[in-house]
Scaffold this motif. Structure first.
Motif, PDB file in Angstrom:
ATOM      1  N   PRO A   1       0.852  -1.197   0.000  1.00  0.00           N
ATOM      2  CA  PRO A   1       0.000   0.000   0.000  1.00  0.00           C
ATOM      3  C   PRO A   1       0.884   1.242   0.000  1.00  0.00           C
ATOM      4  O   PRO A   1       2.088   1.168   0.311  1.00  0.00           O
ATOM      5  CB  PRO A   1      -0.793  -0.130   1.302  1.00  0.00           C
ATOM      6  N   LYS A   2       0.317   2.390  -0.332  1.00  0.00           N
ATOM      7  CA  LYS A   2       1.114   3.620  -0.426  1.00  0.00           C
ATOM      8  C   LYS A   2       1.790   3.959   0.897  1.00  0.00           C
ATOM      9  O   LYS A   2       2.880   4.501   0.921  1.00  0.00           O
ATOM     10  CB  LYS A   2       0.276   4.779  -0.943  1.00  0.00           C
ATOM     11  N   GLU A   3       1.154   3.587   2.020  1.00  0.00           N
ATOM     12  CA  GLU A   3       1.736   3.871   3.329  1.00  0.00           C
ATOM     13  C   GLU A   3       3.044   3.117   3.553  1.00  0.00           C
ATOM     14  O   GLU A   3       3.894   3.543   4.332  1.00  0.00           O
ATOM     15  CB  GLU A   3       0.748   3.498   4.447  1.00  0.00           C
ATOM     16  N   ALA A   4       3.210   2.003   2.882  1.00  0.00           N
ATOM     17  CA  ALA A   4       4.421   1.193   3.041  1.00  0.00           C
ATOM     18  C   ALA A   4       5.603   1.781   2.283  1.00  0.00           C
ATOM     19  O   ALA A   4       6.741   1.377   2.516  1.00  0.00           O
ATOM     20  CB  ALA A   4       4.169  -0.226   2.558  1.00  0.00           C
ATOM     21  N   LEU A   5       5.342   2.727   1.408  1.00  0.00           N
ATOM     22  CA  LEU A   5       6.400   3.252   0.542  1.00  0.00           C
ATOM     23  C   LEU A   5       6.707   4.728   0.787  1.00  0.00           C
ATOM     24  O   LEU A   5       7.303   5.384  -0.062  1.00  0.00           O
ATOM     25  CB  LEU A   5       5.996   3.040  -0.926  1.00  0.00           C
ATOM     26  N   ILE A   6       6.325   5.257   1.936  1.00  0.00           N
ATOM     27  CA  ILE A   6       6.574   6.664   2.243  1.00  0.00           C
ATOM     28  C   ILE A   6       8.080   6.873   2.396  1.00  0.00           C
ATOM     29  O   ILE A   6       8.725   6.204   3.211  1.00  0.00           O
ATOM     30  CB  ILE A   6       5.842   7.084   3.535  1.00  0.00           C
ATOM     31  N   PRO A   7       8.649   7.799   1.602  1.00  0.00           N
ATOM     32  CA  PRO A   7      10.088   8.052   1.703  1.00  0.00           C
ATOM     33  C   PRO A   7      10.466   8.500   3.113  1.00  0.00           C
ATOM     34  O   PRO A   7       9.797   9.339   3.713  1.00  0.00           O
ATOM     35  CB  PRO A   7      10.337   9.182   0.693  1.00  0.00           C
TER      36      PRO A   7
END
Length: 91
Positions: free
Chosen positions: A42-48
């Motif tokens: 999910p997008k939350e897993a890829l937050i820089p």
């Protein structure tokens, strides 16, 4: 007279995006080519700068293919996409 046959499949297939684990920046559902395992990012897993939710350590190089931009794609749909692209699923 030559008979012309028309395929019910599309003439142009879309090639699935292929990435290294280290280059993963887009959320979605991915299948590891070597194992056939399905990973959902999910997008939350890829937050820089954020904590990594998934890490993998291996001596061998492995590649991921994106089967869907939706990390919550149904398992059946993900398996179908794998079959259409000659990828052996293991899920």
């Amino acid at each position: 007279m030559a008979r012309q046959e028309t395929s019910i499949e599309g003439a142009h297939r879309v090639k699935l995006a292929e990435v290294d684990w280290d280059d993963l920046i887009e959320p979605g559902a991915y299948v590891e080519l070597g194992t056939g395992d399905l990973y959902r990012f999910p997008k939350e897993a890829l937050i820089p700068g954020g904590s990594l939710v998934v890490t993998k350590e291996s001596h061998g190089a492995s590649r991921l293919i994106q089967v869907s931009k939706d990390p919550y794609v149904t398992t059946m749909r993900a398996r179908l996409i794998c079959a259409q692209h000659n990828v052996e699923p293991n899920f």
